[in-house]
Design a protein around this motif. Structure first.
Motif, PDB file in Angstrom:
ATOM      1  N   VAL A   1       0.842  -1.157  -0.118  1.00  0.00           N
ATOM      2  CA  VAL A   1       0.002  -0.128  -0.032  1.00  0.00           C
ATOM      3  C   VAL A   1       0.958   1.281   0.045  1.00  0.00           C
ATOM      4  CG1 VAL A   1      -1.929  -1.165   1.243  1.00  0.00           C
ATOM      5  CG2 VAL A   1      -0.081  -0.051   2.556  1.00  0.00           C
ATOM      6  N   ARG A   2       0.268   2.185  -0.459  1.00  0.00           N
ATOM      7  CA  ARG A   2       0.907   3.651  -0.317  1.00  0.00           C
ATOM      8  C   ARG A   2       0.305   4.468   0.658  1.00  0.00           C
ATOM      9  NH1 ARG A   2       0.705   6.526  -5.917  1.00  0.00           N
ATOM     10  NH2 ARG A   2       0.701   4.389  -6.934  1.00  0.00           N
ATOM     11  N   LEU A   3       0.747   5.426   1.239  1.00  0.00           N
ATOM     12  CA  LEU A   3       0.316   6.192   2.153  1.00  0.00           C
ATOM     13  C   LEU A   3      -0.017   7.703   1.560  1.00  0.00           C
ATOM     14  CD1 LEU A   3       2.883   5.686   5.108  1.00  0.00           C
ATOM     15  CD2 LEU A   3       0.815   4.539   4.725  1.00  0.00           C
ATOM     16  N   GLU A   4      -1.238   8.162   1.861  1.00  0.00           N
ATOM     17  CA  GLU A   4      -1.764   9.454   1.410  1.00  0.00           C
ATOM     18  C   GLU A   4      -2.026  10.535   2.419  1.00  0.00           C
ATOM     19  OE1 GLU A   4      -5.074  11.047  -1.683  1.00  0.00           O
ATOM     20  OE2 GLU A   4      -5.534   9.270  -0.249  1.00  0.00           O
TER      21      GLU A   4
ATOM     22  N   GLU B   1      -2.722  10.499  14.046  1.00  0.00           N
ATOM     23  CA  GLU B   1      -3.436   9.073  13.849  1.00  0.00           C
ATOM     24  C   GLU B   1      -4.138   9.274  12.754  1.00  0.00           C
ATOM     25  OE1 GLU B   1      -3.373   9.325  18.581  1.00  0.00           O
ATOM     26  OE2 GLU B   1      -3.171  10.752  16.815  1.00  0.00           O
ATOM     27  N   THR B   2      -4.831  10.334  12.599  1.00  0.00           N
ATOM     28  CA  THR B   2      -5.624  10.474  11.479  1.00  0.00           C
ATOM     29  C   THR B   2      -5.058  11.406  10.274  1.00  0.00           C
ATOM     30  OG1 THR B   2      -6.752  12.294  12.496  1.00  0.00           O
ATOM     31  CG2 THR B   2      -7.850  10.098  13.045  1.00  0.00           C
ATOM     32  N   ALA B   3      -3.821  11.639  10.197  1.00  0.00           N
ATOM     33  CA  ALA B   3      -3.261  12.512   9.275  1.00  0.00           C
ATOM     34  C   ALA B   3      -2.906  11.685   8.015  1.00  0.00           C
ATOM     35  CB  ALA B   3      -2.014  13.298   9.638  1.00  0.00           C
ATOM     36  N   TRP B   4      -3.262  10.620   8.029  1.00  0.00           N
ATOM     37  CA  TRP B   4      -2.986   9.577   6.889  1.00  0.00           C
ATOM     38  C   TRP B   4      -3.751   8.505   6.690  1.00  0.00           C
ATOM     39  CZ3 TRP B   4      -1.620   4.668   7.689  1.00  0.00           C
ATOM     40  CH2 TRP B   4      -1.318   4.142   9.005  1.00  0.00           C
TER      41      TRP B   4
END
Length: 571
Positions: free
Chosen positions: A467-470, A478-481
């Motif tokens: 997977v890639r991180l967006e 915790e919710t920034a990606w």
């Protein structure tokens, strides 16, 4: 206007034997499994080793030749002799136990269209290979070839049963001259396994007459090449014909495209065997004796009256099947037919200027329920058969198949406009920091090697393994990606970069830690947010843990008092 006619002399035989040719070799295909997986480095090393070995053997042979005075054949000459394909065998296409087409080898045995199968077998005992005619396959195959040739002209007209006509006048500026255009058309058709004869003329019928006869001028065209021949009627044409007694299909009669056999026979009885002899006769007398359709055919041939024809509109999807004449039971033997379909997919994608992000393979056995579907996905759109083959073969190794595979089909999914790769004037290292994205959402500087590696890992370990991180527009770590599939396009506009440094390894959830285990180095950085759901107010510090690692910690002034948490480690 200028028209090009592409004639396939042995089209029926090539279509009928397509499944046999695809499964003809039982070993590894020419582009093998290992070569596709390990890339061009292994091929380059292997090529250098072979060249070095041949040079040494050639040197030894020359020394031996000088010493003995005898000229011995070189090993490379022997290798070329061994790699030569075996002599072709006589092949015929039959319908209702009657030969309707034969290859040149069969003609050498004295076999001609119109012979019975028993007669053909007696003329070439023990050597003859026959195939049964299938009009639906031929019609579908000719339509597919017309779609592929759409890359050369926007006016393509299939001419059943064995030719395609395309308007070439508007394409000459793109290809330069007629010779280059004809060569490109021939190369494309031969890459798909079909022999061709290409001719150009001012009218479609003239181009067809030259292509089917092989002549260079219209007066040289034999009248026999304009005849309907022994081609059976297809399912789409049976409504306009009556069946003969005994169940035999009648001979095709296509007005204004071919001439009936009876007309050709009458002309031959009059001593007229060439088209030039007929064109010198008065038109009125020809129409009175042979009918209005014959005169209209000659007028359209010479361009005296218009010759309107229906052109194709290529479909927006690829769906091709390969029906094998013999069942395949080993995965290694499936490589060759899979390469056949991938080669056709590559030609189709080039013609439509598209790339495919996903493929769906289907392997069928005798029973309809014994069908296995194998989806294959790619990190970005691909167009070349080699890129498709490498990942498809990796996926094939992990997929259980029916015991006997008799049919293979391939569908292209998630098609995108193809954006060709442009080489950069500057080294990629200078452009690594550039945050430019192309219209499809992919990074313009993303290395092809990384994309290939992601596809291989996904095929081996599963689609969810990579997977890639967006980055998201949120301040709470915790919710920034969010995880994003490698095949999905990232957001076009990334959120602003936070002012402080962030660790590569985050704990979920943060771990409580004793304040005495930390030595604070930098900070604090206040992070607040999500007041509408769960209010967050933290002071983050870069600290050194007592184990020596550099970490990211914060203190939370909650209802339970002051509490320290370890949120991650820096690399």
């Amino acid at each position: 206007m200028l028209w090009i006619a592409v004639h396939f002399p042995w089209f029926g035989l090539e279509v009928a034997a397509r499944g046999a040719a695809a499964a003809g070799r039982t070993g590894r295909s020419e582009t093998g499994y290992d070569d596709l997986v390990k890339g061009p480095q292994k091929e380059e090393k292997k090529k250098k080793a072979e060249e070095k070995k041949k040079a040494e053997e050639k040197k030894k042979a020359e020394e031996k030749k000088i010493a003995t005075g005898i000229s011995l054949p070189q090993k490379e000459d022997l290798d070329q002799q061994q790699e030569q394909t075996p002599p072709p065998e006589p092949q015929v296409l039959i319908h209702d136990q009657q030969v309707i087409q034969c290859n040149p080898v069969a003609r050498g045995f004295g076999i001609h269209p119109g012979n019975s199968l028993a007669t053909a077998q007696s003329l070439a005992p023990g050597h003859l290979k026959h195939f049964h005619w299938n009009g639906e396959y031929e019609e579908a195959r000719l339509a597919f070839l017309a779609e592929v040739l759409y890359r050369f002209s926007s006016e393509i007209s299939p001419e059943m049963p064995d030719a395609i006509v395309l308007e070439a006048g508007r394409s000459l500026k793109l290809f330069g001259d007629l010779g280059r255009l004809s060569t490109a058309v021939t190369t494309t058709c031969e890459a798909l396994g079909h022999h061709t004869r290409v001719r150009a003329a001012a009218t479609p019928l003239a181009a067809l007459a030259l292509a089917r006869s092989g002549a260079t001028t219209l007066p040289e065209v034999p009248l026999q090449c304009l005849a309907t021949g022994l081609q059976p009627v297809r399912a789409s044409e049976k409504s306009t014909h009556e069946k003969r007694p005994g169940g035999r299909a009648p001979t095709r009669t296509l007005p204004n495209k071919t001439l009936p056999n009876k007309t050709i026979e009458r002309l031959n009885n009059m001593g007229l065997t060439r088209l030039g002899q007929v064109l010198t006769l008065p038109r009125t007398e020809l129409a009175h004796r042979f009918g209005y359709e014959f005169a209209t055919y000659l007028d359209r041939l010479g361009g005296h009256v218009p010759d309107p024809r229906a052109t194709i509109l290529p479909p927006d999807r690829f769906d091709q099947s390969l029906h094998l004449l013999e069942p395949l039971r080993d995965k290694a033997t499936l490589e060759r037919p899979m390469h056949h379909l991938l080669n056709e997919l590559g030609q189709w994608l080039i013609a439509h200027q598209l790339g495919a992000e996903a493929l769906v393979w289907s392997f069928s056995a005798h029973a309809a329920q014994s069908r296995t579907c194998m989806p294959v996905r790619f990190a970005r759109a691909q167009q070349q058969p080699r890129a498709f083959a490498g990942i498809s073969l990796l996926k094939l190794a992990e997929t259980p198949l029916p015991e006997d595979v008799l049919s293979i089909s391939l569908k292209a999914r998630r098609l995108k406009p193809w954006i060709a790769h442009n080489n950069s004037l500057f080294p990629e290292a200078l452009l690594a920091s550039a945050s430019s994205f192309n219209p499809s959402g992919e990074s313009a500087t993303e290395p092809a090697v990384c994309i290939e590696l992601l596809d291989q890992l996904g095929a081996r370990l599963g689609e969810s393994a990579c997977v890639r991180l967006e980055a998201l527009d949120c301040y709470t770590p915790e919710t920034a990606w969010q995880p994003l599939s490698v095949s999905a396009s990232p957001a076009r506009h990334a959120p602003p970069v936070p002012p402080g440094r962030r660790p590569l390894w985050l704990f979920t959830p943060p771990r409580p830690v004793d304040e005495h285990e930390l030595v604070l180095l930098e900070g604090p950085e206040r992070i607040q947010g999500q007041w509408w759901t769960s209010p967050v107010s933290r002071d983050y510090y870069i600290a050194s843990h007592r184990n020596g690692a550099r970490c990211w910690a914060f203190v939370d002034e909650g209802d339970n008092g002051r509490q320290w948490y370890l949120h991650g480690y820096f690399a």
